[in-house]
Design a protein around this motif. Structure first.
Motif, PDB file in Angstrom:
ATOM      1  N   SER A  28       0.615  -1.225  -0.068  1.00 26.85           N
ATOM      2  CA  SER A  28      -0.172  -0.271  -0.104  1.00 26.85           C
ATOM      3  C   SER A  28       0.898   1.117  -0.328  1.00 26.85           C
ATOM      4  O   SER A  28       2.688   1.391   0.062  1.00 26.85           O
ATOM      5  N   ALA A  29      -0.148   2.889  -0.330  1.00 28.59           N
ATOM      6  CA  ALA A  29       1.316   3.478  -0.549  1.00 28.59           C
ATOM      7  C   ALA A  29       1.813   4.507   1.401  1.00 28.59           C
ATOM      8  O   ALA A  29       2.755   4.741   0.700  1.00 28.59           O
ATOM      9  N   GLY A  30       1.005   3.554   2.393  1.00 31.78           N
ATOM     10  CA  GLY A  30       2.710   3.548   3.590  1.00 31.78           C
ATOM     11  C   GLY A  30       3.547   3.147   3.816  1.00 31.78           C
ATOM     12  O   GLY A  30       3.666   3.371   4.645  1.00 31.78           O
ATOM     13  N   ARG A  31       3.745   2.179   3.325  1.00 32.99           N
ATOM     14  CA  ARG A  31       4.618   1.302   3.418  1.00 32.99           C
ATOM     15  C   ARG A  31       6.241   2.365   2.414  1.00 32.99           C
ATOM     16  O   ARG A  31       5.464   2.709   1.231  1.00 32.99           O
ATOM     17  N   LYS A  32       7.105   1.920   3.247  1.00 34.16           N
ATOM     18  CA  LYS A  32       8.111   3.093   3.032  1.00 34.16           C
ATOM     19  C   LYS A  32       9.170   1.747   2.771  1.00 34.16           C
ATOM     20  O   LYS A  32       9.985   0.973   3.301  1.00 34.16           O
ATOM     21  N   GLY A  33      10.331   2.088   1.803  1.00 33.77           N
ATOM     22  CA  GLY A  33      11.645   1.150   1.803  1.00 33.77           C
ATOM     23  C   GLY A  33      11.452   0.117   1.663  1.00 33.77           C
ATOM     24  O   GLY A  33       9.880  -0.327   1.124  1.00 33.77           O
ATOM     25  N   ASN A  34      12.141  -1.121   1.373  1.00 31.21           N
ATOM     26  CA  ASN A  34      12.014  -2.038   0.119  1.00 31.21           C
ATOM     27  C   ASN A  34      12.434  -3.447   1.033  1.00 31.21           C
ATOM     28  O   ASN A  34      13.492  -4.750   0.605  1.00 31.21           O
ATOM     29  N   GLY A  35      12.796  -3.204   2.400  1.00 31.62           N
ATOM     30  CA  GLY A  35      12.886  -4.248   3.176  1.00 31.62           C
ATOM     31  C   GLY A  35      12.151  -5.828   3.167  1.00 31.62           C
ATOM     32  O   GLY A  35      11.377  -6.012   2.903  1.00 31.62           O
ATOM     33  N   PRO A  36      12.364  -6.369   4.278  1.00 30.29           N
ATOM     34  CA  PRO A  36      11.834  -7.796   4.183  1.00 30.29           C
ATOM     35  C   PRO A  36       9.881  -6.902   5.238  1.00 30.29           C
ATOM     36  O   PRO A  36      10.195  -6.453   5.478  1.00 30.29           O
ATOM     37  N   LEU A  37       9.254  -8.319   4.641  1.00 29.89           N
ATOM     38  CA  LEU A  37       8.213  -8.761   4.650  1.00 29.89           C
ATOM     39  C   LEU A  37       8.515  -8.063   6.279  1.00 29.89           C
ATOM     40  O   LEU A  37       8.749  -8.637   7.352  1.00 29.89           O
ATOM     41  N   ARG A  38       7.100  -7.588   6.812  1.00 27.99           N
ATOM     42  CA  ARG A  38       7.016  -7.695   8.439  1.00 27.99           C
ATOM     43  C   ARG A  38       6.252  -7.957   9.187  1.00 27.99           C
ATOM     44  O   ARG A  38       4.091  -7.450   8.350  1.00 27.99           O
ATOM     45  N   PRO A  39       5.425  -7.761  10.383  1.00 27.68           N
ATOM     46  CA  PRO A  39       4.142  -7.434  11.217  1.00 27.68           C
ATOM     47  C   PRO A  39       3.447  -6.101  10.833  1.00 27.68           C
ATOM     48  O   PRO A  39       4.086  -5.387  11.260  1.00 27.68           O
TER      49      PRO A  39
ATOM     50  N   VAL B  46      -3.148  -0.154  -8.821  1.00 23.93           N
ATOM     51  CA  VAL B  46      -3.431   1.988  -8.730  1.00 23.93           C
ATOM     52  C   VAL B  46      -3.625   2.500  -7.976  1.00 23.93           C
ATOM     53  O   VAL B  46      -3.443   2.684  -6.729  1.00 23.93           O
ATOM     54  N   GLN B  47      -5.023   2.102  -8.349  1.00 27.08           N
ATOM     55  CA  GLN B  47      -6.040   2.879  -7.021  1.00 27.08           C
ATOM     56  C   GLN B  47      -5.931   2.081  -6.056  1.00 27.08           C
ATOM     57  O   GLN B  47      -5.963   2.718  -4.591  1.00 27.08           O
ATOM     58  N   GLY B  48      -5.776   0.774  -5.509  1.00 27.42           N
ATOM     59  CA  GLY B  48      -5.761   0.403  -4.465  1.00 27.42           C
ATOM     60  C   GLY B  48      -4.791   0.444  -4.008  1.00 27.42           C
ATOM     61  O   GLY B  48      -4.516   0.162  -2.561  1.00 27.42           O
ATOM     62  N   ARG B  49      -2.928   0.609  -4.337  1.00 29.08           N
ATOM     63  CA  ARG B  49      -2.211   1.408  -3.039  1.00 29.08           C
ATOM     64  C   ARG B  49      -3.140   1.874  -2.076  1.00 29.08           C
ATOM     65  O   ARG B  49      -2.544   2.523  -1.582  1.00 29.08           O
ATOM     66  N   ASN B  50      -4.317   3.343  -2.535  1.00 30.86           N
ATOM     67  CA  ASN B  50      -3.849   3.843  -1.538  1.00 30.86           C
ATOM     68  C   ASN B  50      -5.609   3.708  -0.545  1.00 30.86           C
ATOM     69  O   ASN B  50      -6.520   3.873  -0.496  1.00 30.86           O
ATOM     70  N   ARG B  51      -5.736   2.348  -1.127  1.00 36.02           N
ATOM     71  CA  ARG B  51      -7.933   1.842   0.071  1.00 36.02           C
ATOM     72  C   ARG B  51      -7.018   1.628   1.202  1.00 36.02           C
ATOM     73  O   ARG B  51      -5.956   1.094   1.603  1.00 36.02           O
ATOM     74  N   THR B  52      -7.712   1.726   2.036  1.00 39.07           N
ATOM     75  CA  THR B  52      -7.890   0.690   3.675  1.00 39.07           C
ATOM     76  C   THR B  52      -7.894   0.328   3.989  1.00 39.07           C
ATOM     77  O   THR B  52      -8.217  -1.076   2.949  1.00 39.07           O
ATOM     78  N   CYS B  53      -7.421  -0.526   5.032  1.00 42.53           N
ATOM     79  CA  CYS B  53      -6.408  -1.986   5.357  1.00 42.53           C
ATOM     80  C   CYS B  53      -8.100  -2.697   5.495  1.00 42.53           C
ATOM     81  O   CYS B  53      -9.135  -1.677   5.941  1.00 42.53           O
ATOM     82  N   PHE B  54      -8.351  -4.048   5.198  1.00 44.65           N
ATOM     83  CA  PHE B  54      -9.547  -5.037   4.789  1.00 44.65           C
ATOM     84  C   PHE B  54     -10.191  -4.786   3.798  1.00 44.65           C
ATOM     85  O   PHE B  54     -10.671  -4.931   3.662  1.00 44.65           O
ATOM     86  N   SER B  55      -9.984  -3.427   2.864  1.00 44.76           N
ATOM     87  CA  SER B  55     -10.979  -3.355   2.135  1.00 44.76           C
ATOM     88  C   SER B  55     -10.623  -4.296   0.692  1.00 44.76           C
ATOM     89  O   SER B  55      -9.577  -5.379   0.401  1.00 44.76           O
ATOM     90  N   LEU B  56     -12.071  -4.695   0.191  1.00 44.70           N
ATOM     91  CA  LEU B  56     -12.017  -5.366  -1.083  1.00 44.70           C
ATOM     92  C   LEU B  56     -12.325  -5.055  -2.223  1.00 44.70           C
ATOM     93  O   LEU B  56     -13.027  -4.066  -2.255  1.00 44.70           O
ATOM     94  N   VAL B  57     -10.496  -4.694  -2.668  1.00 44.39           N
ATOM     95  CA  VAL B  57     -10.393  -3.909  -3.630  1.00 44.39           C
ATOM     96  C   VAL B  57     -10.825  -3.967  -5.016  1.00 44.39           C
ATOM     97  O   VAL B  57     -11.180  -3.069  -6.185  1.00 44.39           O
TER      98      VAL B  57
END
Length: 302
Positions: free
Chosen positions: A82-93, A194-205
Motif C-alpha cells: 500500500s502507499a503507506g509502506r516505505k522502503g523495500n525491506g523484508p516483510l514485517r507484521p 493503481v487505485q488499490g494502493r490507497n485503499r484502507t486496510c481490509f478493503s475488497l479492492v
C-alpha cells in the motif's frame, strides 16, 4: 452447438447455483456453488500481515478482521504494498499489501494468497508477478505469429507494469476483439493496483466475477448457441457483462419462465449430477475409472 444452463436447485438439501454446459443434449461440464458459502477465490484485498512464521517460510495475512490466510514468503518478492509502506525491506507484521485469493479454504486449511495478481478475460490474462509476454502452447504457429504482431507494441513497452498471457481462445478472435479486451483488462488492473494502493486496510479492492459469469466467458468460444437462465438477477448480471464485453452476444441470452417444468429438469441436470457423484465412471471404450476421495488426495484407478 452448445447451450449454457444457469439455474438454482437443492443438492442434498443445500441451495446451490449451477452452471451446466450442454452439447448435443449431453451435459459435458458442471460448475456449482453453494448459496450458503460464497467463494472468495480470485478476490483482491488490501491485507495486513499478522505475523511471520519463518520456520515454514510463510506469513499469516488478514484480509478482514479475524479472517487469516496463508501467504508464502516467496510471494513477498513481488508484493504490491500500500502507499503507506516505505522502503523495500523484508516483510514485517503490520505491513499492508495487495493480495489475491488463489485457493479457497478447504478441509481445515486456510485460504491461500498470492501477490501475482491476475486479471482474466476470454482471450488474455494480465499478471503483475511475471511481466513477460507469453502465448498458450496450444495455439498454432500461424496464430502465434498473428497475435504476437497485434500485441507487439504493448508487449515491448519498456515501462510496462504487467505481463500478458494470450489464451487459446484468442485463435478465433479478431484484432478489434483482442485490443478491446486488453483495454478492459487494463481498466481492471488500474482499479485494483493503481487505485488499490490507497485503499484502507481490509478493503475488497476488486471482486472477481461470479462463477457463472466466468462460465459464460469460458463457454462462448465453443459455438455457444444459447445462454439460458430462470433466475432474474443472474440474467441481469450476465446481460450487463455481455453489454460491456460482447454486445453482439446479448441476443443469445434467454430467460426461461415455465413454472411447471423447472429448467434443471428440462435439461436433466439432476441426472448429470447424480452420475458424476458415482465412484465408477464408464468410458466410451468400454473401460471405466474408479474415483475415490481420500482424506489426503483423490485416488483414480483405471
Amino acid at each position: 452447438m452448445s447451450k449454457l444452463i444457469i439455474t438454482r436447485m437443492d443438492i442434498h438439501g443445500v441451495p446451490c447455483t449451477v452452471a451446466a454446459l450442454s452439447e448435443e443434449e449431453r451435459i459435458v461440464e458442471i460448475r456449482l456453488e453453494s448459496d450458503q458459502e460464497k467463494s472468495i477465490l480470485g478476490n483482491i484485498y488490501t491485507g495486513q500481515v499478522e505475523n511471520i512464521a519463518s520456520n515454514i517460510q510463510a506469513a499469516f495475512v488478514q484480509i478482514e478482521p479475524g479472517k487469516r490466510c496463508y501467504y508464502s514468503l516467496a510471494e513477498a518478492q513481488r508484493a504490491v504494498f500500500s502507499a503507506g509502506r516505505k522502503g523495500n525491506g523484508p516483510l514485517r507484521p503490520g505491513d499492508e499489501l495487495l493480495v489475491q485469493v488463489s485457493r479457497d479454504a478447504m478441509k481445515g486449511k486456510l485460504p491461500a494468497l498470492t501477490s501475482n495478481l491476475n486479471f482474466t478475460g476470454r482471450y488474455l490474462v494480465l499478471t503483475t508477478g511475471d511481466k513477460k509476454f507469453g502465448l498458450s502452447s496450444k495455439l498454432a504457429l500461424e496464430d502465434r505469429h498473428r497475435l504476437s504482431g497485434w500485441l507487439k507494441e504493448e508487449a515491448e513497452r519498456p515501462d510496462k507494469e504487467f505481463g500478458i498471457i494470450v489464451r487459446t481462445n484468442a485463435a478465433d478472435a479478431s484484432k478489434e476483439e483482442i485490443l478491446k479486451e486488453l483495454e478492459w483488462l487494463k481498466g481492471r488492473y488500474h482499479k485494483a493496483v493503481v487505485q488499490g494502493r490507497n485503499r484502507t486496510c481490509f478493503s475488497l479492492v476488486l471482486e472477481t466475477e461470479p462463477f457463472y459469469v466466468a462460465a459464460v466467458r469460458d463457454a462462448y468460444g465453443r459455438d455457444l448457441d444459447e445462454i439460458i437462465t430462470d433466475v432474474p438477477e443472474i440474467g441481469e448480471m450476465i446481460r450487463g457483462y455481455l453489454e460491456e464485453i460482447s454486445p453482439e452476444l446479448k441476443e443469445k441470452l434467454r430467460f426461461y419462465q415455465d413454472k411447471l417444468l423447472p429448467l434443471y429438469k428440462l435439461y436433466r441436470v439432476e441426472t448429470a449430477l447424480d452420475a458424476i457423484q458415482k465412484e465408477k465412471v464408464w468410458l466410451n471404450s468400454g473401460g471405466f475409472l474408479v474415483i475415490q476421495q481420500t482424506e489426503a488426495f483423490v485416488s483414480i484407478d483405471v
